[in-house]
Design an enzyme around this catalytic site. Structure first.
Site, mmCIF file in Angstrom:
data_model
loop_
_atom_site.group_PDB
_atom_site.id
_atom_site.type_symbol
_atom_site.label_atom_id
_atom_site.label_comp_id
_atom_site.label_asym_id
_atom_site.label_seq_id
_atom_site.Cartn_x
_atom_site.Cartn_y
_atom_site.Cartn_z
ATOM 1 N N CYS A 244 -76.864 -24.088 -28.928
ATOM 2 C CA CYS A 244 -75.650 -24.557 -29.240
ATOM 3 C C CYS A 244 -75.003 -24.107 -30.665
ATOM 4 O O CYS A 244 -73.911 -23.447 -30.781
ATOM 5 C CB CYS A 244 -75.526 -26.106 -29.164
ATOM 6 S SG CYS A 244 -75.868 -26.625 -27.553
HETATM 7 C C1 UDX Z 1 -77.257 -29.746 -30.949
HETATM 8 C C2 UDX Z 1 -76.328 -31.014 -31.443
HETATM 9 O O1 UDX Z 1 -76.918 -31.817 -32.100
HETATM 10 C C3 UDX Z 1 -75.624 -31.647 -29.694
HETATM 11 O O2 UDX Z 1 -74.815 -32.752 -30.200
HETATM 12 C C4 UDX Z 1 -74.868 -30.553 -29.200
HETATM 13 O O3 UDX Z 1 -74.404 -31.068 -27.861
HETATM 14 C C5 UDX Z 1 -76.161 -29.652 -29.079
HETATM 15 O O4 UDX Z 1 -76.328 -29.044 -30.277
HETATM 16 P P1 UDX Z 1 -79.532 -29.403 -30.573
HETATM 17 O O5 UDX Z 1 -79.207 -27.819 -30.543
HETATM 18 O O6 UDX Z 1 -80.322 -29.896 -29.476
HETATM 19 O O7 UDX Z 1 -78.187 -30.122 -30.560
HETATM 20 O O8 UDX Z 1 -80.548 -29.680 -31.886
HETATM 21 P P2 UDX Z 1 -80.231 -30.386 -33.325
HETATM 22 O O9 UDX Z 1 -81.097 -31.362 -33.266
HETATM 23 O O10 UDX Z 1 -78.780 -30.462 -33.555
HETATM 24 O O11 UDX Z 1 -80.673 -29.180 -34.310
HETATM 25 C C6 UDX Z 1 -80.161 -28.009 -34.266
HETATM 26 C C7 UDX Z 1 -81.009 -27.034 -35.465
HETATM 27 O O12 UDX Z 1 -80.429 -27.479 -36.720
HETATM 28 C C8 UDX Z 1 -82.360 -26.955 -35.406
HETATM 29 O O13 UDX Z 1 -82.787 -25.800 -35.466
HETATM 30 C C9 UDX Z 1 -82.674 -27.824 -36.521
HETATM 31 O O14 UDX Z 1 -83.808 -27.325 -37.375
HETATM 32 C C10 UDX Z 1 -81.616 -27.593 -37.557
HETATM 33 N N1 UDX Z 1 -81.242 -28.538 -38.598
HETATM 34 C C11 UDX Z 1 -80.892 -29.955 -38.160
HETATM 35 C C12 UDX Z 1 -81.469 -28.234 -40.032
HETATM 36 O O15 UDX Z 1 -81.609 -27.126 -40.228
HETATM 37 N N2 UDX Z 1 -80.936 -29.234 -40.914
HETATM 38 C C13 UDX Z 1 -80.696 -30.647 -40.575
HETATM 39 O O16 UDX Z 1 -80.477 -31.314 -41.453
HETATM 40 C C14 UDX Z 1 -80.629 -30.788 -39.085
#
Ligand code: UDX
Length: 427
Positions: free
Chosen positions: A264
């Site tokens: 996403c």
């Molecule tokens: C995301 C959104 O959270 C969700 O609402 C949307 O509909 C789809 O995209 P998702 O892709 O499942 O969900 O993952 P998420 O848990 O949000 O993490 C995304 C990425 O960001 C991961 O690679 C995670 O490692 C990274 N991340 C997250 C960080 O690097 N730092 C953070 O503080 C949080």
């Protein structure tokens, strides 16, 4: 109500299972017959926590799957388009699958007499529902909007927590052109404890992009601050933990590290950039969000080279391949550019992920995969932590099998300690 769900990917299958759990009758539609067979047998075509229990409970009762659009449209009142919206080679949204699904739905609607609502759930850039989906359905059905309803209802589901998020939403957004079709879509969620935001389709589409772009911006902001903190010898996690206490900022998504991946954030931010450019606006902040994110993985390798010099022939353990913990999904995982760069430097790689080894082996066939962290660490001259798996927090004696105990942590999993040479990416 009777619902059909077009596309049995992660959003479609989760939505179908959850709508069945809410008491609706659901028909899944997909052109892939193996997925149809799996769903009808109550087996999830993707891994998602809690999904197999729901499919097992409802398959063959309130939930079925078919590849026959006519059957699905005739036997439902509302159809959700839940197909993929990949990026094209320029990073812009590729609407090919949405267009094909819209055409098939239009064809199926031609002979339907009863009112039917078509809902776009796929993540599409603003104006797509009105300017792309609607005209295709009108053309293929020979009907005009009003004879059928059209709405946009974005999803906000985290992978790995998608069932929980569907059942416990913090927002439900329904965009429609007319009151009644929006009302029908909103009523599908009446079993959930959450207000429904009613709006027009293009605003609903925008809400989804802004939601994801804002979260991605928080991460890239945290990474930029982390990169500055690192040079100043300041622990960015200490900084962000204090900053996050401001109720206007909040404590979430401030974790600096290797950056964001997944299906996403990278795709959606790039698609919004593409849409902005298409309408003559240069989105500088959003472009920087992507630029910062793309820099983080090579900073891991730069730290490694700084410590080891040439990587040629050196064994490097990569711990974590999935784009985040609790999933086997490697799409846009930050470990992909890291492994590529390590291979370009002629390093030997031994990798471990609790769930994603098999998926990564489809991209990188010639690296070693292990079924434990200790296996990957054996004889390694350094280790890179790429994914926030809980089990990495408790790594200890596993490091003793390394040739050289250098650990570069891209996810703030460990703290500095005496038995290893610990290097944090941004702290
Ligand atoms: C995301 C959104 O959270 C969700 O609402 C949307 O509909 C789809 O995209 P998702 O892709 O499942 O969900 O993952 P998420 O848990 O949000 O993490 C995304 C990425 O960001 C991961 O690679 C995670 O490692 C990274 N991340 C997250 C960080 O690097 N730092 C953070 O503080 C949080």
């Amino acid at each position: 109500m009777r619902i059909s769900v077009i596309g049995t990917g992660y959003v479609g299958t989760v939505s179908a299972a959850c709508f069945a759990e809410l008491g609706h009758s659901v028909i899944c539609v997909d052109i892939d017959s193996s997925k149809i067979d799996q769903i009808n047998a109550g087996i999830p075509p993707i891994y998602e926590d809690g999904l197999s229990e729901l499919l097992e409970k409802h398959a063959g009762k309130r939930l079925s799957a078919t590849s026959d659009y006519d059957f699905a449209v005739t036997n439902s009142d509302v159809s959700f388009i839940c197909v993929g919206t990949p990026s094209d080679s320029d990073g812009n949204i590729d609407l090919g699958i949405v267009k094909a699904a819209s055409a098939s739905l239009g064809d199926a609607l031609k002979n339907k007499k009863d009112y039917h609502v078509v809902v776009v759930k796929s993540t599409v850039v603003p104006e797509t529902t009105e300017k792309v989906v609607l005209p295709i359905i009108e053309e293929h059905s020979g009907k005009k909007v009003g004879d059928f309803g059209i709405a946009m209802n974005p999803e906000f589901l985290r992978e790995g927590k998608a069932i929980y998020d569907f059942m416990n939403p913090d927002k439900i957004v329904v965009g429609s052109l007319d009151e009644s079709s929006g009302g029908i879509v909103a009523s599908l969620y009446s079993g959930l404890d959450c207000a429904v935001t009613r709006t027009n389709p293009r605003t609903a589409e925008m809400i989804k992009y802004v939601n994801n772009s804002f979260l991605a911006t928080k991460i890239s902001f945290s990474n930029e601050i982390g990169n500055i903190c690192k040079k100043l010898g300041i622990d960015t996690y200490e900084v962000m933990s204090a900053v996050g206490n401001d109720f206007r900022i909040g404590p979430h998504f401030l974790n600096a590290g290797a950056g964001f991946g997944g299906s996403c954030f990278p795709k959606d931010v790039k698609a919004l950039i593409g849409k902005a450019r298409e309408i003559g606006y240069e989105p500088e902040l959003l472009s920087s969000v992507i630029a910062v994110n793309e820099k983080q993985p090579s900073m891991m390798v730069a730290l490694l080279k700084n410590k080891l010099g040439s990587l040629k022939g050196k064994k490097i353990a990569v711990l974590g391949l999935a784009f985040k913990n609790d999933t086997d999904d490697i799409r846009e995982s930050r470990s992909v550019p890291v492994i590529k760069e390590l291979l370009d430097n002629n390093a030997e790689i031994s990798a471990y992920d609790p769930m994603a080894n098999e998926n990564m082996a489809r991209i990188f066939k010639n690296i070693e995969y292990h079924d434990s962290a200790a296996g990957a660490l054996h004889g390694a001259e350094a280790c890179l932590i790429m994914t926030e798996w809980d089990e990495f927090k408790t790594l200890g004696k596993e490091f003793t099998v390394m040739k050289n105990r250098l650990v570069i942590d891209g996810r703030h999993m460990l703290a500095s300690r005496d038995d290893i040479e610990y290097v944090g990416l941004c702290w």
